[in-house]
Design a protein around this motif. Structure first.
Motif, PDB file in Angstrom:
ATOM      1  N   UNK A   1       2.847   4.524  10.561  1.00  0.00           N
ATOM      2  CA  UNK A   1       3.999   4.551  10.339  1.00  0.00           C
ATOM      3  C   UNK A   1       4.450   4.528   8.486  1.00  0.00           C
ATOM      4  N   UNK A   2       3.459   3.749   7.823  1.00  0.00           N
ATOM      5  CA  UNK A   2       3.710   4.612   6.516  1.00  0.00           C
ATOM      6  C   UNK A   2       3.146   5.606   6.092  1.00  0.00           C
ATOM      7  N   UNK A   3       1.816   6.366   7.117  1.00  0.00           N
ATOM      8  CA  UNK A   3       2.132   7.292   6.968  1.00  0.00           C
ATOM      9  C   UNK A   3       2.840   8.095   6.453  1.00  0.00           C
ATOM     10  N   UNK A   4       3.408   8.152   7.898  1.00  0.00           N
ATOM     11  CA  UNK A   4       4.422   8.799   8.464  1.00  0.00           C
ATOM     12  C   UNK A   4       5.469   8.839   7.615  1.00  0.00           C
ATOM     13  N   UNK A   5       5.654   8.436   6.249  1.00  0.00           N
ATOM     14  CA  UNK A   5       6.833   8.163   5.468  1.00  0.00           C
ATOM     15  C   UNK A   5       6.491   8.604   4.642  1.00  0.00           C
ATOM     16  N   UNK A   6       5.207   8.808   4.353  1.00  0.00           N
ATOM     17  CA  UNK A   6       4.587   9.475   3.309  1.00  0.00           C
ATOM     18  C   UNK A   6       4.711  10.818   3.556  1.00  0.00           C
TER      19      UNK A   6
ATOM     20  N   UNK B   1       0.665  -0.985  -0.346  1.00  0.00           N
ATOM     21  CA  UNK B   1       0.277  -0.134  -0.071  1.00  0.00           C
ATOM     22  C   UNK B   1       1.204   0.844   0.057  1.00  0.00           C
ATOM     23  N   UNK B   2       2.106   1.873   0.484  1.00  0.00           N
ATOM     24  CA  UNK B   2       3.174   3.019   1.109  1.00  0.00           C
ATOM     25  C   UNK B   2       3.352   2.499  -0.279  1.00  0.00           C
ATOM     26  N   UNK B   3       4.172   1.645  -1.011  1.00  0.00           N
ATOM     27  CA  UNK B   3       4.969   1.623  -2.257  1.00  0.00           C
ATOM     28  C   UNK B   3       3.503   2.499  -3.449  1.00  0.00           C
ATOM     29  N   UNK B   4       2.566   1.829  -3.335  1.00  0.00           N
ATOM     30  CA  UNK B   4       1.314   2.049  -4.534  1.00  0.00           C
ATOM     31  C   UNK B   4       1.149   3.456  -4.357  1.00  0.00           C
ATOM     32  N   UNK B   5       1.104   4.267  -2.928  1.00  0.00           N
ATOM     33  CA  UNK B   5       0.485   6.072  -2.418  1.00  0.00           C
ATOM     34  C   UNK B   5       2.317   6.744  -3.046  1.00  0.00           C
ATOM     35  N   UNK B   6       3.376   6.016  -3.361  1.00  0.00           N
ATOM     36  CA  UNK B   6       4.348   6.156  -3.422  1.00  0.00           C
ATOM     37  C   UNK B   6       4.712   6.744  -5.264  1.00  0.00           C
ATOM     38  N   UNK B   7       3.951   5.242  -5.421  1.00  0.00           N
ATOM     39  CA  UNK B   7       4.132   5.286  -7.067  1.00  0.00           C
ATOM     40  C   UNK B   7       2.602   6.399  -7.556  1.00  0.00           C
ATOM     41  N   UNK B   8       1.865   7.037  -6.834  1.00  0.00           N
ATOM     42  CA  UNK B   8       0.742   7.730  -6.553  1.00  0.00           C
ATOM     43  C   UNK B   8       1.594   9.003  -6.905  1.00  0.00           C
ATOM     44  N   UNK B   9       2.044   9.355  -5.929  1.00  0.00           N
ATOM     45  CA  UNK B   9       2.326  10.687  -5.680  1.00  0.00           C
ATOM     46  C   UNK B   9       3.558  10.851  -7.117  1.00  0.00           C
TER      47      UNK B   9
ATOM     48  N   UNK C   1      11.622   2.252   8.152  1.00  0.00           N
ATOM     49  CA  UNK C   1      11.536   2.247   7.156  1.00  0.00           C
ATOM     50  C   UNK C   1      11.054   1.138   6.747  1.00  0.00           C
ATOM     51  N   UNK C   2      10.434   1.580   5.350  1.00  0.00           N
ATOM     52  CA  UNK C   2      10.068  -0.114   4.878  1.00  0.00           C
ATOM     53  C   UNK C   2       8.641  -0.664   5.151  1.00  0.00           C
ATOM     54  N   UNK C   3       8.138  -1.751   4.938  1.00  0.00           N
ATOM     55  CA  UNK C   3       7.309  -2.579   5.292  1.00  0.00           C
ATOM     56  C   UNK C   3       6.753  -3.664   6.257  1.00  0.00           C
ATOM     57  N   UNK C   4       5.566  -3.604   6.404  1.00  0.00           N
ATOM     58  CA  UNK C   4       6.025  -5.021   7.506  1.00  0.00           C
ATOM     59  C   UNK C   4       6.304  -6.044   6.502  1.00  0.00           C
ATOM     60  N   UNK C   5       6.788  -7.004   7.083  1.00  0.00           N
ATOM     61  CA  UNK C   5       7.730  -8.660   6.308  1.00  0.00           C
ATOM     62  C   UNK C   5       5.848  -9.280   6.482  1.00  0.00           C
ATOM     63  N   UNK C   6       5.770 -10.671   5.326  1.00  0.00           N
ATOM     64  CA  UNK C   6       4.733 -10.964   4.831  1.00  0.00           C
ATOM     65  C   UNK C   6       5.007 -12.096   6.562  1.00  0.00           C
ATOM     66  N   UNK C   7       3.475 -12.358   7.189  1.00  0.00           N
ATOM     67  CA  UNK C   7       3.687 -13.052   7.458  1.00  0.00           C
ATOM     68  C   UNK C   7       3.470 -14.868   7.494  1.00  0.00           C
TER      69      UNK C   7
END
Lengths: 334, 344
Positions: A190-195, A159-167, B292-298
């Protein structure tokens, strides 16, 4: 005096439904100045997204229609533009980031492809050149291994990556104005803070003017310089971000601020706004907020309040006018 | 302690009494979802949604459970009610391991534990009137009929702030906040002891969210309820909870009283979560402890400490062994190697 980049005057957008036409935005005015970040806050159904779509010329018609008003972009009224001319503006001078990066990206094209399209449309680049540029954009928004990612499809990204692509897509042509409609709502904190950090960095780098639409007052406090509070299709308060949070003037703003639990404060009960947002089909007479307002006087039920200046803010409330019963009238600070 | 438990009528729970004081105890609970592939649907791997969780709740308390999407918090809530069968572990509700109960006994026990879901649009039957929705628990458990049932329903409507004439209406006539009130009334019908609130206010607008949060707090005092409050919004969780548990990739990383968790978070993930929350006050950002980064896959969680791939203070040890959830004093539990080393 600076010239506004975008000036919206008396915007009215209505939707036709089986039960008659519904005014989703009812007389919205605001100006967006070069390099500023304007926050638009309000609860669901207050018309904030419709306002954004009206500016972009993306209101589905029918059933929607911009019934009145002007949207002046650098001195020209966008409402008078042909569809073809609007297409040249969209994504080029004014671009938009949507809330749901999953639905806003096309699932059958690679993300690289979708960014390339922007360059090919607006900049007449060759395929190769556009690809190079897309990879650069992906790198700019902090996507690791951009060359490889450019060949992937939206479902392969988080989700965070996709939003980066949108940006990346929205900023590809270095737009004048960026409209971000709930850009972080679908994301984890945490992803919101990054974006949000990314948006701040990019703003610093390119000086993009941003109109940020959100329901999250925390996001507004952190990113915007000026704020418009919307309620039931109308703007009820215009203020600088400091003024808005330190001295909210409209009773709705006051209630909204009291309703959010704050992480760094403790309280037993939250102050609430009683009742619910009225249906757009059935707006109360007078001030639209009066059924939920605890300052309400008879006056408020009879006619709509004017927009008045109060300090540096502008507010749509009788409390700040001469008509308000004198004893309770708030002093208007200079 | 008094401060935290306020005016609640519960006996002081913090004394060194034996386990009997816990209304709910979860021991090493696991829930795996198999991934099946091929013609014979062989299980090739598991999604480890909940992977060894221990905690307990004392009567009258609100335990908040926070974590990002996909961390397993909803699965944990559902597994505790046995809406999903646990893969392993024990769930002890009032000194009784409920995993061992048969369906009939479980049904009776369900009177004591209820759940309020996130989406009030999906959790109400559109073809039933509000009166039938709220009265249905009485029918199912055969507890009240006729006039008594009617009286009970009226009482419940009043308790959650709805009007008596709403009884004959259908869910579509109500707004999101009112629907959530109906769901709460239904949940309260059988006078449960434990209510699991799974993102119960997340779908609501802030002004409505505040109304429902206040209602939940009032009801807690009125009926002496115990809540397990699951949410992703730390500000909301902090407002309503006495203690907070933080979950990451199927495991709890920290449990502490809310003020302690907020003032002296111990796990790096908790710290990151706290600093990521936007504060509705201009210029209030505390620190820039961003992840940094995303949550890894469970499906294939990282070896050792699950957080090590994103942890800013990671060491070699973290890659090899998983840290245990240990008491670092005053019922503050934390699962981090660094904390032990620091001799907290």
């Amino acid at each position: 005096m600076r010239e506004p980049v975008l000036e919206v005057k008396g915007l009215e957008t209505v939707f036709k439904t089986e039960e008659g036409s519904v005014p989703a935005v009812n007389g919205l005015d605001f100006s967006l100045y070069e390099g500023e970040t304007l926050g638009i806050v309000g609860e669901s159904g207050c018309g904030k997204s419709v306002a954004a779509l009206s500016i972009m010329g993306l209101i589905p018609s029918p059933p929607g229609r911009v019934a009145a008003g002007q949207i002046m972009y650098r001195g020209e009224d966008l409402l008078g533009f042909s569809e073809e001319r609007m297409r040249r503006i969209r994504g080029n001078q004014i671009s938009m980031i949507f809330q749901e990066p999953m639905t806003a990206l096309n699932p059958v094209y690679t993300v690289g492809n979708q960014i390339e399209e922007t360059f090919r449309q607006h900049r007449n680049m060759s395929k190769q050149e556009a690809f190079q540029k897309s990879v650069q954009m992906l790198e700019l928004v902090g996507i690791p291994l951009p060359e490889q990612r450019a060949g992937e499809y939206p479902h392969q990204l988080s989700g965070g990556m996709r939003q980066r692509v949108m940006i990346a897509m929205a900023l590809a042509c270095r737009p004048d104005v960026l409209i971000a409609d709930e850009p972080t709502t679908a994301l984890d904190v945490t992803i919101q803070a990054q974006i949000l950090n990314l948006m701040k960095d990019l703003k610093k780098q390119f000086g993009t003017t941003i109109m940020l639409i959100t329901h999250d007052l925390g996001v507004v406090a952190e990113t915007a310089a000026n704020v418009i509070v919307m309620y039931a299709g109308e703007a009820v308060e215009y203020a600088g971000v400091e003024d808005l949070f330190n001295a909210p003037r409209h009773p709705y703003t006051e209630g909204l601020l009291g309703s959010i639990p704050k992480i760094d404060e403790s309280c037993e009960m939250l102050t609430t706004i009683e009742g619910v947002v009225p249906s757009l089909m059935d707006m109360p007479e007078g001030c639209r907020f009066h059924p939920r307002c605890h300052y309400k006087k008879e006056l408020c039920t009879q006619k709509a309040p004017p927009l008045v200046e109060s300090g540096a803010s502008r507010v749509k409330c009788f409390k700040y006018t001469d008509q308000w019963p004198h004893r309770n009238r708030r002093t208007i600070s200079p | 302690m008094l401060q935290i438990y306020g005016s609640m009528a519960t006996p002081e729970p913090e004394n060194d009494k034996p386990m009997t004081d816990k209304i709910l105890e979860v021991i090493d609970l696991k829930k795996y979802f198999p991934i099946k592939q091929g013609v014979f649907s062989r299980t090739v791997n598991n999604v480890k949604a909940v992977d060894g969780v221990d905690f307990s709740i004392i009567p009258g308390e609100t335990l908040g459970l926070v974590g990002e999407s996909g961390c397993g918090k909803t699965t944990l809530g559902r597994t505790i009610l046995r809406l999903q069968e646990p893969t392993a572990g024990k769930i002890i509700f009032e000194n009784q391991d409920i995993c061992k109960l048969n369906n009939a006994d479980m049904r009776i026990l369900r009177r004591e534990m209820q759940i309020i879901f996130q989406d009030p649009y999906g959790s109400l039957n559109p073809r039933m009137t509000v009166g039938d929705i709220i009265g249905e628990p009485f029918d199912i458990h055969g507890l009240a009929a006729g006039e008594k049932r009617q009286v009970n329903v009226h009482e419940l409507l009043e308790v959650v702030g709805l009007k008596a004439d709403h009884i004959t209406r259908y869910p579509h006539e109500f707004s999101g906040g009112q629907r959530q009130r109906i769901v709460i009334a239904r949940g309260l019908a059988l006078r449960p002891k434990l209510i699991i609130c799974d993102e119960s206010v997340s779908a609501l607008d802030v002004s409505i969210q505040a109304q429902i949060l206040n209602l939940l707090k009032t009801l807690q005092k009125q009926f002496n309820l115990t809540y397990l409050f699951i949410a992703h919004d730390l500000s909301v969780v902090k407002h309503i909870s006495d203690r907070i548990a933080v979950m990451y990739l199927g495991k709890l990383v920290e449990i502490a009283r809310k003020d302690e968790l907020y003032n002296s978070p111990c796990h790096p993930y908790t710290k990151a979560l706290l600093s990521a929350i936007p504060i509705p006050r201009p210029g209030a950002r505390k620190s820039d402890f961003l992840l940094e980064g995303d949550v890894p896959s469970p499906v294939d969680p990282p070896h050792g400490c699950r957080f090590h791939t994103r942890c800013p203070v990671m060491e070699d040890l973290c890659r090899q062994t998983a840290p245990e959830l240990v008491d670092i004093g005053d019922r503050h539990f934390c699962a981090c190697h660094k904390q032990k080393a620091a001799g907290h």
